[in-house]
Motif scaffolding. Structure first.
Motif, mmCIF file in Angstrom:
data_model
loop_
_atom_site.group_PDB
_atom_site.id
_atom_site.type_symbol
_atom_site.label_atom_id
_atom_site.label_comp_id
_atom_site.label_asym_id
_atom_site.label_seq_id
_atom_site.Cartn_x
_atom_site.Cartn_y
_atom_site.Cartn_z
ATOM 1 N N ARG A 62 0.830 -1.209 0.000
ATOM 2 C CA ARG A 62 0.000 0.000 0.000
ATOM 3 C C ARG A 62 0.867 1.262 0.000
ATOM 4 N NH1 ARG A 62 -1.893 -0.319 4.814
ATOM 5 N NH2 ARG A 62 -0.407 1.216 5.570
ATOM 6 N N ASP A 63 1.988 1.231 0.703
ATOM 7 C CA ASP A 63 2.856 2.404 0.787
ATOM 8 C C ASP A 63 3.814 2.526 -0.387
ATOM 9 O OD1 ASP A 63 1.611 3.014 3.142
ATOM 10 O OD2 ASP A 63 3.205 2.276 4.448
ATOM 11 N N GLY A 64 3.787 1.542 -1.298
ATOM 12 C CA GLY A 64 4.612 1.650 -2.495
ATOM 13 C C GLY A 64 6.030 1.137 -2.334
ATOM 14 N N GLY A 119 -4.339 14.095 -7.822
ATOM 15 C CA GLY A 119 -4.002 13.877 -6.422
ATOM 16 C C GLY A 119 -3.791 12.431 -6.037
ATOM 17 N N ASP A 120 -4.200 11.475 -6.911
ATOM 18 C CA ASP A 120 -4.009 10.058 -6.597
ATOM 19 C C ASP A 120 -2.520 9.747 -6.452
ATOM 20 O OD1 ASP A 120 -6.695 9.607 -6.642
ATOM 21 O OD2 ASP A 120 -6.729 8.553 -8.570
ATOM 22 N N VAL A 142 -2.507 1.888 -8.487
ATOM 23 C CA VAL A 142 -2.941 3.029 -7.687
ATOM 24 C C VAL A 142 -2.756 2.671 -6.217
ATOM 25 C CG1 VAL A 142 -4.836 4.575 -7.106
ATOM 26 C CG2 VAL A 142 -4.604 3.726 -9.448
ATOM 27 N N LEU A 143 -1.908 3.434 -5.527
ATOM 28 C CA LEU A 143 -1.610 3.163 -4.120
ATOM 29 C C LEU A 143 -2.624 3.806 -3.183
ATOM 30 C CD1 LEU A 143 2.241 3.820 -4.266
ATOM 31 C CD2 LEU A 143 1.096 1.591 -4.308
#
Length: 717
Positions: A62-64, A119-120, A142-143
């Motif tokens: 999730r945090d990339g 903003g994504d 997309v995170l």
């Protein structure tokens, strides 16, 4: 550890590997691994540890930090040539990915932008270079979705309903199933919750959750900005109750052990419409200088770390000030009540007691937790009239308050001189105040100017902020500092060209000092293009931010600076108060509730929320100016050319700092050629030249409030 990685924060399993151990494991193996392989490689045995590992891997995706591929294996994102960052969209449909590591932006084509919104936060791969030499990206994952709701105009025709976003950078309309229109009527401004985020094949789908009303209705500009910029405006359950539970008066038990400053004739000096009074001041002439006492509302004694009030204050970060509405950081029971330094009421405060010499230098200072009693609530107008004319009406303590104001003004003159000597930049900007009629519509744009009363308070606050920064440095506790870096080189180059075109010669060679900018500001005073020069100087500056390290403040020419004086409306000030309280109470450093990493994240959040508030406030100002100019279509105004492009002239009116465009087709009929070096448009046949800072007279041709655009026509022959 992410708060999502372990639902049992009281349980710590030493065998559960942390993020760094997982990254090190993948680095050693040199290839993506499935979860079972990671479990085996790290020797994770217990069921609890395996569950924590599963959640941690999910959080890292999730945090990339990690990517989970189609085989279900986890790989390091950086090793897979993937870039994480935020999407910045353009109204024309394309966009850019701004990398989190600060590298070069990635161009995202309109096709890539179909699956994301402005903003994504995404992961993208570099797929090549476009025809303009820009690195081009492809969205891989997309995170984080930035838009859970969208505000816009409701449209329904031919059996299809949709919301046209007000935010021009969201170029995709939101489809609304007819069963989810919420009773909205075509043309109304609504809030749509996004049920399905966009994909490459389908636009976003939503449902109407709120009907705001008709475009142009009183207060609509503010409502739109609040929703567009995600300003928290509703109090979560329990927050207001927690604030009201403190009551209306300070209990005697809370006053015990504090320095008693109630006999000191402290006064608050604020705007006429202010309701939250953060600070009070007192000065007394002494044999070799002054005693200056700045007392600040003691919010930290009420808002404790981790409480409901604190969680929401972090979420808001700052109060947001719109022309006709304030969205406060703290509930009214505290912001306008128990924390506000109201006249003739006991209040808790944190006081900075300073000794200032004849040169305006602080020779001694100390911070104390105190109880105070404001002797008067004064306005800038009252104080200015007193300083100018010697007249002020006071109900009580008149002699003591007049003496205080006299000594404050004398001290201010010394501080003003000291400010000039150290080379602080004196940016004089004219603000605009909106006057509303009985229907809530903009009746006029009124200029506001700062006088000595404003500047007097400003200098007192700067001194207290400097002493707070120095004290915080001495404590060694993690705390936020207000940092303003020198201007970046790219901005300096364009600024130098602009100044030279205006006949002003910059005095710097490589890296300028603050006094170099102040010299330009002084040279500009009284010139017809003064406002333009000051605006360009301001735009050339770096953005001030909050950091856990003190790196000084370029604009104020100070080596140490913090924000200490407004804890009712700014969260960083509240953090500074907590550190000062901790130090003066002689508590152990280990007991301070924040570590350096905590403070780093809080500073980043505060800086972000400050920018969000500024953008929202600017958006409302622009809308209201458009609404005002819409009432004046066809009327003529004087202005100055504030920008020159190939397609026309940007003009700022003398009245209300209103900006608009004179399109090239609205210039005298000719073929015009644009020169980017001299910032000019030159007519081929007549030789007429339009350039930066030219005075012009224009008429208002058209206004688009939704797009915040004003079109002018040249009124002269």
């Amino acid at each position: 550890m992410s708060k999502h990685e372990n639902n049992n924060p009281g349980h710590i399993d030493a065998e559960a590997p942390d993020r760094q151990a997982i990254l090190d494991c993948l680095e050693r193996e040199g290839r993506p691994l499935k979860r079972g392989d990671i479990v085996h490689a790290l020797g994770v045995e217990s069921a609890d540890s395996r569950e924590i590992l599963r959640r941690r891997l999910k959080a890292m995706v999730r945090d990339g930090q990690l990517i989970k591929n189609r085989r279900g294996a986890y790989g390091v994102a950086a090793k897979m040539d993937l870039v994480s960052g935020r999407v910045t969209a353009h109204p024309d449909g394309y966009g850019f990915l701004v990398p989190e590591d600060g590298g070069e932006d990635l161009y995202l084509s309109s096709r890539q932008m179909r699956s994301v919104l402005h903003g994504d936060r995404v992961l993208a791969s570099v797929i090549g270079v476009d025809h303009r030499g820009r690195r081009e990206g492809k969205v891989k994952e997309v995170l984080e979705r930035a838009n859970q709701t969208v505000v816009g105009r409701f449209v329904e025709e031919s059996g299809v309903a949709l919301v046209v976003p007000d935010e021009t950078r969201i170029s995709q309309d939101v489809l609304i199933p007819l069963k989810d229109t919420g009773g909205a009527k075509p043309g109304q401004i609504v809030v749509a919750a996004i049920i399905n985020q966009p994909t490459e094949k389908q636009p976003p789908v939503g449902k109407i959750v709120q009907v705001l009303g008709e475009m142009g209705a009183p207060g609509m500009a503010t409502d739109i900005a609040i929703h567009n910029f995600g300003i928290p405006y509703q109090w979560p359950d329990g927050v207001e109750a927690e604030a009201k539970a403190f009551g209306d008066v300070v209990p005697e038990a809370m006053k015990e052990g504090r320095k008693d400053l109630r006999d000191l004739p402290l006064v608050t000096i604020d705007g006429a419409d202010a309701r939250d009074f953060d600070d009070a001041v007192y000065a007394q002439r002494q044999r070799k200088g002054w005693r200056l006492v700045v007392t600040i509302a003691d919010v930290a004694s009420y808002v404790k770390p981790g409480g409901l009030l604190d969680v929401e204050a972090v979420n808001r970060g700052t109060s947001v000030y719109f022309p006709n509405r304030v969205v406060p950081m703290l509930p009214e029971a505290l912001s306008n009540g128990l924390c506000s330094l109201k006249p003739r009421e006991d209040r808790l405060c944190l006081a900075c007691d300073m000794t200032v010499d004849e040169r305006g230098q602080v020779t001694r200072s100390r911070f104390v937790a105190a109880v105070m009693h404001s002797h008067a609530r004064l306005t800038y107008g009252q104080v200015w009239r007193y300083l100018d004319e010697g007249d002020i009406k006071l109900d009580r303590d008149a002699d003591a308050i007049r003496a205080n104001l006299d000594d404050l003004h004398a001290l201010y003159k010394v501080l003003k001189k000291a400010r000039r000597q150290r080379g602080a930049i004196d940016f004089e900007s004219q603000e605009v105040k909106f006057a509303f009629d009985e229907n809530g519509e903009v009746a006029d744009l009124l200029p506001t100017t700062r006088n000595d009363a404003h500047k007097l308070i400003e200098e007192c606050m700067i001194m207290a902020n400097v002493e707070a920064a120095r004290f915080l440095q001495q404590t060694g506790l993690p705390a936020p500092y207000r940092v303003h870096a020198p201007p970046p080189m790219l901005k300096l180059e364009s600024l130098t060209q602009f100044l030279q075109a205006q006949g002003l010669k910059p005095t710097w060679r490589d890296q300028p000092e603050p006094r170099d900018f102040d010299r330009i500001a002084q040279q500009a005073k009284g010139r017809p293009d003064e406002k333009l020069i000051m605006a360009v100087l301001l735009r050339s500056q770096s953005l001030a931010v909050y950091l856990p390290e003190n790196n000084g403040h370029f604009g104020l020419a100070l080596d140490a600076y913090s924000h200490f004086t407004s804890p009712i409306r700014r969260y960083p000030d509240l953090l500074a108060h907590r550190a000062i309280h901790h130090a003066i109470a002689r508590q152990a450093k280990a007991e301070f509730p924040y570590g350096k990493n905590d403070m780093q994240k809080l500073c980043e959040g505060c800086s972000h929320r400050e920018r969000r508030a500024e953008e929202a406030e600017r958006d409302v100002d622009d809308r209201l100016k458009c609404a005002y100019m819409e009432q004046h279509i066809g009327m003529e105004f004087n202005g100055i050319v504030s920008g020159v492009t190939s397609f026309g002239l940007f003009v700022e009116l003398d009245h209300g700092n209103v900006n608009g465009l004179v399109h090239v087709t609205n210039l005298p009929n000719d073929y015009y050629h644009f020169d980017p070096v001299s910032h000019s448009l030159t007519g081929e046949r007549r030789g007429r030249v339009f350039q930066l800072a030219d005075p012009v007279r224009v008429s208002v041709e058209g206004v688009n409030v939704e797009e915040r655009k004003i079109d002018f026509e040249l009124a002269e022959s």
